[in-house]
Design an enzyme around this catalytic site. Structure first.
Site, short mmCIF file in Angstrom:
data_model
loop_
_atom_site.label_atom_id
_atom_site.label_comp_id
_atom_site.label_asym_id
_atom_site.label_seq_id
_atom_site.Cartn_x
_atom_site.Cartn_y
_atom_site.Cartn_z
N GLU A 63 0.83 -1.22 0.00
CA GLU A 63 0.00 0.00 0.00
C GLU A 63 0.86 1.27 0.00
OE1 GLU A 63 -1.46 1.70 3.63
OE2 GLU A 63 -1.24 -0.21 4.66
N LYS B 176 -4.14 -2.14 14.19
CA LYS B 176 -3.33 -1.18 14.93
C LYS B 176 -3.82 -1.05 16.37
CE LYS B 176 -3.39 1.94 11.84
NZ LYS B 176 -3.51 1.49 10.49
N1 PSU Z 1 -0.73 0.45 8.97
C1 PSU Z 1 0.37 1.19 9.28
N2 PSU Z 1 0.37 2.50 8.95
C2 PSU Z 1 -0.67 3.07 8.27
C3 PSU Z 1 -1.83 2.30 7.95
C4 PSU Z 1 -1.79 1.00 8.33
O1 PSU Z 1 1.31 0.66 9.85
O2 PSU Z 1 -0.59 4.26 7.95
C5 PSU Z 1 -3.00 2.88 7.16
C6 PSU Z 1 -3.55 1.79 6.24
O3 PSU Z 1 -3.51 2.29 4.94
C7 PSU Z 1 -4.97 1.56 6.70
C8 PSU Z 1 -5.31 2.95 7.16
O4 PSU Z 1 -5.79 1.09 5.68
O5 PSU Z 1 -4.14 3.33 7.89
C9 PSU Z 1 -6.58 2.97 8.00
O6 PSU Z 1 -7.09 4.25 8.00
P1 PSU Z 1 -8.58 4.52 8.55
O7 PSU Z 1 -8.50 4.17 10.01
O8 PSU Z 1 -8.84 5.98 8.29
O9 PSU Z 1 -9.49 3.61 7.79
#
Ligand code: PSU
Ligand code: MN
Length: 300
Positions: free
Chosen positions: A21, A155
């Protein structure tokens, strides 16, 4: 859609391709650590005889397999938008640069015919989501798009229990690699159980094959615990996370800005230790993802 030559050739020859990603590059880490980490992950995948495909949208065009220069550009640019499922049409239709999240990357990977995707951590149910409905589109995507995602758990800033409940509802198998307990990103385990403790990459490949053979649409989530030597002290990191969430709420930060804010605040409060751990766990996932993809290529 533009697919790099390296990726096209690999797909044609049935050589395993691993999607990566770009939100992690544009919003997950500061420059120049983000470029170094992105290139290191690609290197590990190549060393393990797979082909990396970093995915993003450049000037409205979905790109599968960014060049080094394009990664550098995304890492520095300030006008990139964070693209989950809902943002893809906006970025493509109005010719913007977009960094794809787990959901955005899964969609484009699947369109390109890529079945494996390595990242750090997925998005999930945010703490307090029972009031504000803040639940990442990643969970919905895992429920319907046929890409297997290798990560170090949701996370730690999230509500892991609710995240698992939603994954169950969406029908997503949550596999632990040599663990009974769900890894929690910066630490190797939480109090929640995974659906299955898989001992080998081959075993994981067989589970994925079963899902595909029987046309049960959706992803498989493979959770790989961070190595003990790289993991952070649980109490320290959780205190930092709690503090960061309070600070975020005080500042009124909401929606798609939440995750990037929290990651950078946690990095600041941990004196960079969380960033260090974040890189280590992605590299660890790149290795495991490559091993699974190779086993899968043999048995499919
Ligand atoms: N994992 C990481 N760092 C990140 C992310 C995931 O170690 O920056 C990102 C991924 O792209 C994931 C996003 O899909 O954070 C989730 O964002 P939100 O909570 O706004 O859906
Ligand atoms: Mn959200």
């Amino acid at each position: 859609m533009r697919i790099s030559e390296e990726v096209q050739t690999a797909l044609k020859d049935n050589k395993p391709v691993i999607a990566l990603e770009s939100t992690i590059i544009s919003f997950g880490m500061p420059y120049p650590t983000n470029v170094e980490a992105a290139l290191e992950v690609e290197k590990i995948i190549r060393e393990n005889n797979c082909v990396p495909a970093t995915i993003a949208i450049l000037n409205g065009e979905p790109v599968i397999g960014l060049t080094k220069d394009e990664i550098e550009y995304l890492a520095k640019s300030k006008k990139v938008i964070k693209c989950s499922r809902r943002d893809l049409p906006i970025a493509i239709g109005t010719k913007l640069d977009g960094a794809t999240t787990v959901s955005g990357t899964m969609i484009l990977a699947s369109l390109a015919g890529i079945e494996f995707f390595v990242t750090g951590g997925i998005g999930g149910a945010h703490r307090g989501c029972n009031n504000n409905f803040d639940i990442s589109a990643d969970l919905d995507e895992l429920g319907k798009t046929n890409v297997s995602v290798i990560c170090a758990g949701p996370k730690a800033i999230l509500d892991l229990g609710i995240t698992l409940e939603i994954l169950e509802t969406k029908g997503v198998p949550v596999i632990g690699y040599n663990t009974d307990y769900l890894p929690a990103f910066y630490t190797s385990k939480s109090k929640y159980k995974v659906d299955y403790n898989a001992k080998t990459p081959l075993e994981i490949a067989k589970i994925i094959k079963a899902k595909r053979d029987f046309k049960i649409d959706g992803g498989v989530l493979i959770t790989n615990p961070i190595n003990e030597k790289d993991s952070l002290d649980e109490k320290t990191i959780n205190d930092i996370i709690d503090k960061s969430i309070i600070e975020m709420n005080n500042l009124g930060i909401k929606g798609k800005e939440e995750t990037p804010y929290l990651l950078s605040k946690i990095a600041e409060l941990s004196n960079g230790e969380s960033l260090e751990a974040n890189i280590k766990l992605i590299l660890n996932n790149a290795k495991l993802g490559s091993l699974i993809a190779k086993e899968y290529a043999k048995i499919r």
